[in-house]
Design an enzyme around this catalytic site. Sequence first.
Site, short mmCIF file in Angstrom:
data_model
loop_
_atom_site.label_atom_id
_atom_site.label_comp_id
_atom_site.label_asym_id
_atom_site.label_seq_id
_atom_site.Cartn_x
_atom_site.Cartn_y
_atom_site.Cartn_z
N ASP A 189 0.83 -1.20 0.00
CA ASP A 189 0.00 0.00 0.00
C ASP A 189 0.87 1.26 0.00
O ASP A 189 2.07 1.22 0.28
CB ASP A 189 -0.92 -0.01 1.22
CG ASP A 189 -2.26 0.67 0.96
OD1 ASP A 189 -2.34 1.48 0.00
OD2 ASP A 189 -3.21 0.42 1.70
N ASP A 210 -10.54 2.01 -3.15
CA ASP A 210 -11.02 1.68 -1.81
C ASP A 210 -12.54 1.64 -1.76
O ASP A 210 -13.12 1.20 -0.76
CB ASP A 210 -10.50 2.71 -0.80
CG ASP A 210 -9.05 2.45 -0.41
OD1 ASP A 210 -8.53 1.37 -0.73
OD2 ASP A 210 -8.44 3.34 0.22
#
Length: 777
Positions: free
Chosen positions: A476, A546
């Site tokens: 990430d 997301d």
Amino acid sequence: MIKESKGCFELHTARTTYAFYVLPTGQLGHLYYGKRLTVSEEAMAEKHAFAPSNTITPDQEHLEFSYEQGPMEISAYGKGDTREPFISVVHADGSRTSDFRYRSCYSRKGRTKVNGMPCAYGSEEEMEELEIHLTDNSYKNELILYYVVFPACDVITKRAVLINHEEEKLVVNRLMSSMLDFPEDGFVFTSFHGAHCRDVYEKVDRDVLPGKIEASIYAGVSSNRCNPFTMLSRKGATEDFGDVYGSNLVYSGNHATIAELSPFYETRLVTGINPAEFSWILKKGEKFETPEAILSFSPKGFNGLSQNMHAFVQNHIVRGEWAKKDRPLLLNSWEAAYFDINEHKLLKLASEAAKAGCELFVMDDGWFAERSDDHRSLGDWEVNVKKLPNGISGLAKKVNDLGLSFGLWVEPEMVNVDSDLYREHPDWAMAVPGKDHAEGRNQRILDLANPKVQDYVIEAMSRVFSEEGVSYIKWDMNRIVSDAYSPYLSAEQQGEALHRYVLGLYHICDVLFEKFPHILFEGCSSGGCRFDLGMLCYFPQIWASDNTDALCRVKMMTNYSYGYPMSTVSAHVSACPNHQTLRITPLETRFNVAAFGVLGYECNFCDMSKEEMEAVKAQIALYKQWRHTMQYGHFYRGRNNNLHEWCVVSEDKRHAAGLLMHELVLPNFASHRFFAKGLDPKKTYRFTNRSLKHNIKAFGDLVNAVAPVHIKTDSLMQDILAHFVKMDGENENYLVGGDLLMHSGIALKQAFASTGYNDNVRFFPDFASRIYFMEEE
């Protein structure tokens, strides 16, 4: 195929031609890029008898020329071309003029690699390279242009290398990767924009009118605000008809693509590293290399271009052991638990995942140091033994014993101020020394321009990745750059900081991915904030957003599909109300949309009802049956408005699956057709849908129109009836030709339109969808 004859260069793919030539001035002029043809320089080159009025001629020997008129192959300010330049430098004497003229050329099978950055790959039989050397007429600096031809994909790549041959330093303010000129107007420029949770949500079409259009970002990453992939199409082009050009960049930092229409109605497209705030100092003998730009053309509309791009990414960008493998179906812990994790809770989730048929369990954020929220511990990559008393390998073994592979989340490029790493090395973070820092997500970015920081990240991640049982990593990167400053670099080098960051990241990836070739790496950057070809050289799949809301995802996946294959797009089924939008969409629609990407689940299986889990098990079983086609088939877009239509077709055209989803119900409208694409028109296919049953609760108190007793909504009686009584869904079953499926389409059974319901009526409320299957018989 590459041909050179008397200063005319032809680059041919299976279906396209790219041609340029040496002007009488020694500069390079552009001839043509489009559908494959036989090149004639005499017929195609711009004719010059007198230069246009109020323009500049390059020298006394060529008074008929003006670089402002006519397609150029590369150009710079100083000699009369006022359009967007390919290169801009500052010489030691303060001059900003460049005058690069042709010197020599070389061609070869295979290609030359890019120094410090990933690039497209292939065998010598799959690609051919042309190398053009130019010399500055006044300063003797050398510019090398590289063209690589990938015939099967109809792709040509371009990049440049600048070498300083001056005695003093040379400051590079701009060096683009590609410049493409057209001798006419009439184009539409398409770019893709968004934000966090709205990654590539907006497909923006703009007519190229006099002036400039720019799609660019200055965020340090390729960004969810503006993806590097763009298109240039002739007006009137559709999904399946018309001339369309595509451009992308194998790069993960600041980028810019600029379309310009000149005063002479000629179109220019340049792409490369964003020149904003960029500079690079070259000492004598040093060179600067650009990332590789990707160009493709199709006369068959946007779907035709997408087929080129998908094949190119799958065969020449994504690499390693997982490039062509079917990707495992996972359950991720994030939305089920967020930071509140421990071994017991994770194993309960993993146990349910195994029962449902998942193949991989992923432990997300919260497993290391004092990481109980996003304020602390990034950079301290030691396991929290209170949460995981048996460590990573101990948890991984227990997960493996359930029949699942194990993976975990990391964010290697970041550091919290509240961390041991920052307290020990505050100068390892990007920040202007002694000045207030603009924070993002309570964390700072490590200065990857610093070799010591690179070494630390490699060492720390090597320890984590070496834990026994780790087979998947979610990498990430949860913020964009602020106060772009590298404490490692000198003051005059700060214009290099963000590009050196990207180079440092690529070095880290090169080392780790070579060291751990068996691990499946998935990229993430607050979702799709770094969804680009540079990252796809290391990460075979990227978490696209997301936002897992099905309605948002169908739009985002549609827009990603213009330039990227679905095998690179991770897509998860999550809980409802959705955690990002609070929207409630049917579980089947959440699956139907996600199934066209790399499917996973991101919800709490422990809290789901028995009925929901049975549905999930059925979904997973179906996906495994169709997985290879869904991930690696040829993906086509159909209608895309209130109704969304996709079709994915196996390589041999024997199997296909289609999606039909609508957003909001149009009252008293019951008729829909499904149109396939990409099938063999001569084959015969069995067209079917999934046989579903529907919960009577979805009909509300309408059931009282047929029920023998009154059933109150949300009552115990309704709950009991819903448990035992289901409404049969419609079944579609036709044996038809591929030509019919593509041109006539299938007239589906009518949707519910308030006049009655039975098993010949399609239950199709807001956000409903269907997957249809086509199999050759």
